[in-house]
Design an enzyme around this catalytic site. Structure first.
Site, PDB file in Angstrom:
ATOM      1  N   ILE C  39     -18.939  -1.954   1.291  1.00 10.74           N
ATOM      2  CA  ILE C  39     -19.559  -1.295   0.138  1.00 10.74           C
ATOM      3  C   ILE C  39     -18.502  -0.470  -0.565  1.00 10.74           C
ATOM      4  O   ILE C  39     -17.748   0.255   0.075  1.00 10.74           O
ATOM      5  CB  ILE C  39     -20.685  -0.343   0.589  1.00 10.74           C
ATOM      6  N   SER C  40     -18.452  -0.564  -1.891  1.00 12.37           N
ATOM      7  CA  SER C  40     -17.465   0.224  -2.625  1.00 12.37           C
ATOM      8  C   SER C  40     -18.050   0.598  -3.961  1.00 12.37           C
ATOM      9  O   SER C  40     -18.864  -0.130  -4.501  1.00 12.37           O
ATOM     10  CB  SER C  40     -16.217  -0.629  -2.821  1.00 12.37           C
ATOM     11  N   SER C  47      -9.321  -0.104  -5.358  1.00 12.21           N
ATOM     12  CA  SER C  47      -9.247   1.175  -4.646  1.00 12.21           C
ATOM     13  C   SER C  47      -7.901   1.819  -4.857  1.00 12.21           C
ATOM     14  O   SER C  47      -6.927   1.150  -5.186  1.00 12.21           O
ATOM     15  CB  SER C  47      -9.435   0.950  -3.160  1.00 12.21           C
ATOM     16  N   HIS C  48      -7.818   3.106  -4.645  1.00 14.42           N
ATOM     17  CA  HIS C  48      -6.596   3.796  -5.006  1.00 14.42           C
ATOM     18  C   HIS C  48      -5.448   3.490  -4.063  1.00 14.42           C
ATOM     19  O   HIS C  48      -4.310   3.864  -4.356  1.00 14.42           O
ATOM     20  CB  HIS C  48      -6.851   5.298  -5.061  1.00 14.42           C
ATOM     21  N   ALA C  52      -0.202   3.260  -3.809  1.00 19.92           N
ATOM     22  CA  ALA C  52       0.781   3.806  -2.870  1.00 19.92           C
ATOM     23  C   ALA C  52       2.100   3.097  -3.085  1.00 19.92           C
ATOM     24  O   ALA C  52       2.131   1.885  -3.248  1.00 19.92           O
ATOM     25  CB  ALA C  52       0.299   3.579  -1.440  1.00 19.92           C
ATOM     26  N   GLY C  55       6.438   3.716   1.136  1.00 22.89           N
ATOM     27  CA  GLY C  55       6.809   2.994   2.340  1.00 22.89           C
ATOM     28  C   GLY C  55       5.841   3.303   3.455  1.00 22.89           C
ATOM     29  O   GLY C  55       4.939   4.117   3.318  1.00 22.89           O
ATOM     30  N   PHE C 122      13.365   8.526   4.197  1.00 24.52           N
ATOM     31  CA  PHE C 122      12.244   9.125   3.507  1.00 24.52           C
ATOM     32  C   PHE C 122      12.244  10.601   3.833  1.00 24.52           C
ATOM     33  O   PHE C 122      13.023  11.054   4.671  1.00 24.52           O
ATOM     34  CB  PHE C 122      10.941   8.464   3.969  1.00 24.52           C
ATOM     35  N   ASP C 217     -15.944  11.560  -2.288  1.00 21.82           N
ATOM     36  CA  ASP C 217     -17.335  11.255  -1.962  1.00 21.82           C
ATOM     37  C   ASP C 217     -17.591  11.300  -0.468  1.00 21.82           C
ATOM     38  O   ASP C 217     -18.646  11.753  -0.032  1.00 21.82           O
ATOM     39  CB  ASP C 217     -17.692   9.853  -2.469  1.00 21.82           C
ATOM     40  N   GLN C 236      -2.158  18.461  -0.187  1.00 23.01           N
ATOM     41  CA  GLN C 236      -0.725  18.205  -0.344  1.00 23.01           C
ATOM     42  C   GLN C 236      -0.352  18.052  -1.806  1.00 23.01           C
ATOM     43  O   GLN C 236      -0.995  17.302  -2.551  1.00 23.01           O
ATOM     44  CB  GLN C 236      -0.338  16.933   0.378  1.00 23.01           C
ATOM     45  N   HIS C 238       2.445  16.646  -4.012  1.00 20.12           N
ATOM     46  CA  HIS C 238       3.631  15.802  -4.023  1.00 20.12           C
ATOM     47  C   HIS C 238       4.604  16.388  -5.041  1.00 20.12           C
ATOM     48  O   HIS C 238       4.231  16.650  -6.169  1.00 20.12           O
ATOM     49  CB  HIS C 238       3.233  14.389  -4.442  1.00 20.12           C
ATOM     50  N   LEU C 248       2.425   9.426 -10.127  1.00 22.43           N
ATOM     51  CA  LEU C 248       3.308   9.581  -8.985  1.00 22.43           C
ATOM     52  C   LEU C 248       4.670   8.945  -9.230  1.00 22.43           C
ATOM     53  O   LEU C 248       4.768   7.800  -9.632  1.00 22.43           O
ATOM     54  CB  LEU C 248       2.644   8.882  -7.811  1.00 22.43           C
ATOM     55  N   GLU C 251       8.470   9.096  -3.520  1.00 21.30           N
ATOM     56  CA  GLU C 251       9.468   9.819  -2.743  1.00 21.30           C
ATOM     57  C   GLU C 251      10.656   8.929  -2.454  1.00 21.30           C
ATOM     58  O   GLU C 251      11.743   9.424  -2.147  1.00 21.30           O
ATOM     59  CB  GLU C 251       8.818  10.255  -1.437  1.00 21.30           C
ATOM     60  N   ARG C 282       7.434  17.360   2.014  1.00 19.14           N
ATOM     61  CA  ARG C 282       6.926  17.558   0.674  1.00 19.14           C
ATOM     62  C   ARG C 282       6.515  18.985   0.373  1.00 19.14           C
ATOM     63  O   ARG C 282       6.688  19.440  -0.760  1.00 19.14           O
ATOM     64  CB  ARG C 282       5.723  16.643   0.451  1.00 19.14           C
ATOM     65  N   HIS C 352      -1.798  15.165  -4.380  1.00 17.35           N
ATOM     66  CA  HIS C 352      -1.570  13.790  -3.944  1.00 17.35           C
ATOM     67  C   HIS C 352      -2.405  13.373  -2.745  1.00 17.35           C
ATOM     68  O   HIS C 352      -2.761  12.212  -2.618  1.00 17.35           O
ATOM     69  CB  HIS C 352      -0.090  13.650  -3.605  1.00 17.35           C
ATOM     70  N   ARG C 393       1.597  16.378   5.475  1.00 19.57           N
ATOM     71  CA  ARG C 393       1.854  14.989   5.876  1.00 19.57           C
ATOM     72  C   ARG C 393       3.261  14.615   5.448  1.00 19.57           C
ATOM     73  O   ARG C 393       3.682  14.897   4.339  1.00 19.57           O
ATOM     74  CB  ARG C 393       0.839  14.073   5.199  1.00 19.57           C
ATOM     75  N   GLY C 395       6.019  11.922   4.176  1.00 15.88           N
ATOM     76  CA  GLY C 395       5.935  10.720   3.359  1.00 15.88           C
ATOM     77  C   GLY C 395       5.981   9.491   4.240  1.00 15.88           C
ATOM     78  O   GLY C 395       6.529   9.526   5.322  1.00 15.88           O
TER      79      GLY C 395
END
Lengths: 154, 268, 582
Positions: C39-40, C47-48, C52, C55, C122, C217, C236, C238, C248, C251, C282, C352, C393, C395
């Site tokens: 379900i989306s 989707s986001h 990305a 890496g 990274f 959501d 976070q 970025h 974005l 990184e 970050r 981010h 977090r 990267g």
């Protein structure tokens, strides 16, 4: 049923698909290829029907020839259009055979680089199209002059 | 800036005009958001990432299919914008179209990795050995974001609703050209069909509007060549093998974390 | 109301959601005939996760110096010692197999000349272990997962279905209620097991790198169902987001060697992280940029009224940029007309990622207010907080968390259904009818009131951007809390202008705004109560880390007057906290 389904799609259908406004050069060549293809098929049917009259005897053949001559200049113009169609359809067809069966003039797969000009529509392809157009137009004009000479105008 | 949008609410269609102020660096999506928030709450259009990598905001802008989040006003070079839903799709509401056929056509060409031994796809002790040159033979076609603009531009899709479409055929070629895939025989029946590859006559409009440079027209012509080679000459492709597992101790000057303060349960 | 019966229902179809679906179907192979509903609220590939860029890290070359201890140490030190260390230890072992598995499924990782997978540097790593695919890593991973999911048969896709609530009764999961946007019908998904993988909540802020659909959501659903949220105040930032949109800039640009330059032309990172410079984690880089701007060494941009610093990539050369950073070049040309080969890019910190999320245990099971698992509910990906990332977090750790937890949760769900053979749940009809009435009667059908949804959303975004940003103070946070309470009051009086049932985006935005207001209150209050600076949460009035009092996770529950806070300890099993310098 099929027609109903097509009508519900937005701006779809045969006539819309042949209208290449704002798109790229290859889409114009596609439209012209389709139109000349239809002209040639109609000519093929008419030609076979005309030649068939030979089997009906010399009188029928004379009548057919007289019918065609009575058209006057329209017969020559019709022949001229058919000649142009055949020249264009054949030359473009050769280019399409090179593209589709041999994979030539398309460019290699590369990493897309911004702005994304696709290699299948780029320099080599455009050179081929313009060459075809130049040759076809030249031969067509020559055909036109030949027909006018046959009419006695020049 | 005058904006003219084709509206549809389930029963009737009409053109509606709006007047908004816009800077040259705004995109069409910014203008649509401004219209929705300030002028007309009932306008429906899709959007998600706003940077050209999800493919939701496909629509026809001034006669050409394009992504709304990538088209700047300054590029359009005009005083008025005309927005319509994508051609060749059924419209649900305003600028939102129905993508079910699009998704089904994509799924019918089996766009996944196929190996003769399916166990190789389940457990993977090491990766396949693919050199950078081999990577280049297919990676261009993997950029497809499934926005649907190519089917809106294709004249054959306009005539024939059963034609697979440039997106599905380009994705089929992406897997056929992938050196790791071994599934050409499984896909050839669907492709070598009057509604498959042979319906395309290289109008090239799909490549012209593709927002990511995938060039589906090129993929389809190469695909025709592969199908002909297979049917006439019975040539098959050679696929790559997995890399070897290298077991060597680490070098002496490798970076090391500080020693553990505690004992790890069932450690390495 | 339609009722749809399924064995597993997965809400959210990013990397974590798709990987869970594949894992359940893969384990099953048709034996139990499990049926999965995906379900989306968007189409499946929108989707986001597709945005990305940089890496995915994993230990692939232990013979060249990498090791699991090193990756665990990098992650734990990067999280400012708030991560649960047993979860991190398990995570670093599973990441390796995931990279190799999805390579089999078709991801075109960048390769070395001999054919093996290439990796790069990274932020915050002590070994180059970020695997990448031409700076669109998340996109290629999503393509491979989506294509592989198409291979299986026993699943149904429900695109553009907006989930409005979780049905939980007696500590048992009983299904999701949703609206089908295409027809406006109210649906009830009755499922034996549910997975929430809805991603983050970046749209709370004005300048963010997240999509218009990232409205948190999943957090709102869990919060309204009485489930605890963990560590929500850690948001976070970025460091490199394009000015003025916040898009974005990966990184990986700094990983390939870009410089951060202030107004005077100096690489200011040497004052803040002398050994790692631009490749510090970050939060340190974001704080450095904001400090430079606050002390007057930022550059003013006339078009947008924002201050920024430069990201300079001119010295990398055209070939390296074409091969490794082509999408960045495209973004610069598309939105600002700047070619990074010749000019530097203006950048500024942008929201981010949310380190916090739904409180889950190490297997992904959602825990309730008492700390025991809810029967039949899991969460994975950014929506969940196992606390691998703690307070910051690193990267390239986000995508592999989604994949690893997709694997873990998929296996856990399958084991649950196979061992316990649960029956289809039977909730009381009152709950479902009350939910339907809340949406269609109270929100859609309301005729009184005069507030505008978009007006309230604008004010919420400006409030969060101004008061709950990189550097926070007690007084600012109090102002934010008061303003959010006022907006919540006004939210009760909104009136929708679009009354149709088909594709009513107005209704969807109103429901999303409800979730956003709840989460904003949790974030602002949690930040106000935490009187220390740790990781991404930096306070000007309490500038130091306080391990004696604050080495614990924040738990927020829904109360009558606002969120109720409690604290649970962090699991330390390998390294004790030390000073965090780079």
């Amino acid at each position: 049923m099929e027609k109903e389904k097509e009508e519900k799609r937005y701006k779809s259908g045969l006539l819309r698909s042949l209208w290449p406004y704002k798109f790229n050069l290859e889409r114009y060549t596609y439209t012209l290829h389709r139109i000349t293809g239809v002209i040639l098929i109609l000519y093929l049917i008419a030609h076979v029907f005309e030649i068939y009259h030979i089997a009906l005897g010399p009188v029928a053949w004379q009548q057919t020839m007289a019918l065609l001559s009575s058209l006057g200049i329209w017969e020559k113009i019709g022949l001229w259009i058919i000649a142009g169609s055949a020249l264009y359809h054949g030359a473009n067809g050769l280019r399409l055979i090179l593209n589709e069966a041999f994979g030539m003039l398309l460019g290699k797969p590369v990493l897309p680089e911004y702005p994304y000009t696709p290699t299948s529509l780029s320099r080599n392809q455009k050179i081929a199209i313009y060459t075809i157009v130049v040759i076809v137009v030249a031969l067509w004009i020559w055909a036109g002059i030949y027909l006018l000479w046959g009419l006695g105008i020049i | 800036m005058k904006v003219r949008i084709r509206r549809f609410d389930g029963q009737k269609e009409w053109w509606q005009d709006y007047e908004v102020d816009a800077k040259p660096s705004d995109t069409v999506l910014d203008i649509l958001n401004r219209i929705r928030e300030k002028h007309d709450h009932t306008l429906a259009f899709r959007q998600s990432c706003q940077m050209g990598s999800c493919g939701s905001c496909g629509m026809v802008i001034n006669g050409l299919p394009a992504l709304a989040c990538q088209t700047r006003i300054s590029e359009l070079k005009t005083e008025s914008i005309r927005l319509e839903p994508l051609y060749n799709y059924k419209v649900i509401k305003d600028l939102v179209v129905d993508l079910t056929d699009f998704v089904n056509k994509h799924r019918s060409v089996k766009p996944w990795m196929i190996r003769k031994n399916p166990q190789e796809l389940e457990e993977a002790p090491m990766e396949f050995k693919v050199t950078p040159d081999q990577n280049l033979t297919f990676v261009q076609f993997d950029y497809c974001i499934m926005c649907g603009l190519c089917l809106a531009a294709c004249p054959t899709v306009a005539i024939d609703p059963l034609f697979l479409g440039p997106q599905a055929l380009a994705q089929a070629y992406r897997y056929i050209a992938d050196p790791r895939d071994e599934g050409f025989e499984e896909r050839i029946e669907i492709l070598d069909d009057s509604h498959g590859v042979w319906r395309c006559h290289f109008a090239g409009a799909c490549s012209y509007v593709c927002p990511k440079g995938v060039d589906p027209a090129k993929a389809i012509q190469y695909l025709k060549k592969e199908v002909l080679k297979y049917r006439l000459l019975h040539k098959k492709k050679v696929s790559v093998k997995p890399a070897e597992l290298i077991q060597k101790p680490p070098p002496a000057n490798a970076p090391k974390p500080p020693p553990f303060d505690f004992k790890i349960e069932g450690g390495e | 109301m339609e009722t749809l019966d399924y064995d597993v229902a997965i809400v959210g179809t990013g990397l974590a959601g798709l990987r869970t679906a594949i894992e359940v179907l893969r384990r099953d192979k048709g034996r139990l005939g499990l049926r999965v509903a995906v379900i989306s609220k968007l189409y499946l590939m929108r989707s986001h996760s597709v945005s990305a860029e940089g890496g995915t890290s994993a230990v692939l070359y232990p013979e060249e110096g990498d090791s699991f201890e090193l990756m665990a140490w990098d992650t734990i030190k990067g999280s400012d010692f708030l991560a649960d260390q047993d979860a991190v230890w398990r995570f670093v072992h599973l990441a390796t197999q995931e990279i190799r598995l999805i390579e089999r499924w078709g991801v075109p990782w960048n390769r070395r000349d001999d054919g093996r997978i290439e990796q790069r540097w990274f932020g915050g790593l002590s070994f180059p272990r970020a695997t990448y695919a031409q700076d669109k890593t998340g996109f290629f991973e999503m393509r491979a997962l989506y294509d592989t999911l198409l291979k299986y048969e026993n699943w149904d896709r429900f695109d553009e279905n907006f989930v409005t609530s979780i049905v939980i009764e007696n500590n048992e999961f009983k299904g999701f209620t949703a609206i089908d946007l295409k027809t406006g019908n109210f649906r009830y998904f009755r499922a034996k097991a549910g997975v929430i993988a809805t991603g983050g909540a970046g749209q709370l802020y004005r300048i963010t790198s997240m999509a218009a659909s990232s409205t948190g959501d999943g957090y709102g659903l869990a919060y309204n169902a009485g489930l605890p949220l963990k560590d929500m105040e850690f948001v976070q930032f970025h460091p490199t987001g394009l000015v003025p949109r916040g898009i974005l800039i990966t990184e990986a640009a700094r990983g390939e060697g870009a410089y951060l330059i202030n107004k005077d032309g100096e690489r200011f990172m040497k004052k803040y992280a002398p050994s790692k410079m631009e490749l510090a984690p970050r939060d340190i880089v974001s704080r450095a940029i904001m400090k430079e701007i606050m002390e007057g060494r930022g550059i003013y941009d006339d078009n947008s009224g924002l201050y920024h610093v430069w990201l300079d990539m001119r010295h990398l050369g055209k070939e390296k940029i074409e091969e490794r950073l082509p999408f960045i070049r495209e973004i610069g040309l598309k939105y600002l007309g700047i070619d990074i080969v010749d000019q530097p890019l203006p950048i500024r910190p942008t929201v981010h990622y949310n380190m916090g999320g739904i409180h889950v245990d190490i297997d992904g099971k959602v825990l309730n207010a008492n700390g025991s698992p809810v029967k039949g509910l899991w969460a994975a990906g950014e929506a969940a907080c196992v606390s691998i990332h703690g307070s910051n977090r690193l990267g390239s750790n986000g995508t592999n968390e989604c994949l690893v937890y997709g694997y873990i949760v998929g296996n856990d769900v399958y084991n649950y259904i196979e061992k316990e053979r649960p029956a289809l749940p039977n909730p009381s009809q009152n709950i479902l009818l009350a939910e339907e009435d809340r949406i269609f009667g109270k929100i859609l059908g309301k005729e009184s009131g005069g507030e505008d949804v978009y007006q309230i959303k604008d004010e919420l975004k400006d409030t969060m951007e101004k008061y709950v940003h990189v550097y926070r103070t007690g007084s600012d946070l109090e102002k934010a809390v008061i303003k959010i309470k006022e907006l919540k009051e006004r939210y009760k009086y909104i009136k929708l202008s679009d009354k149709s049932r088909i594709f009513n985006y107005n209704l969807e935005h109103a429901l999303e705004l409800g979730f956003m207001l709840d989460i904003a209150e949790v974030i602002a209050r949690g930040a106000l109560l935490r009187t220390e600076s740790r990781g991404a949460h930096a306070r000007l009035d309490y500038p130091n880390r306080d391990d004696a009092n604050w080495l614990k996770h924040t738990i927020a529950l829904k109360g009558a007057e606002g969120p109720l806070f409690s604290y649970i300890p962090v699991k330390i099993t390998m390294w004790k906290p030390v000073a965090r310098v780079y």
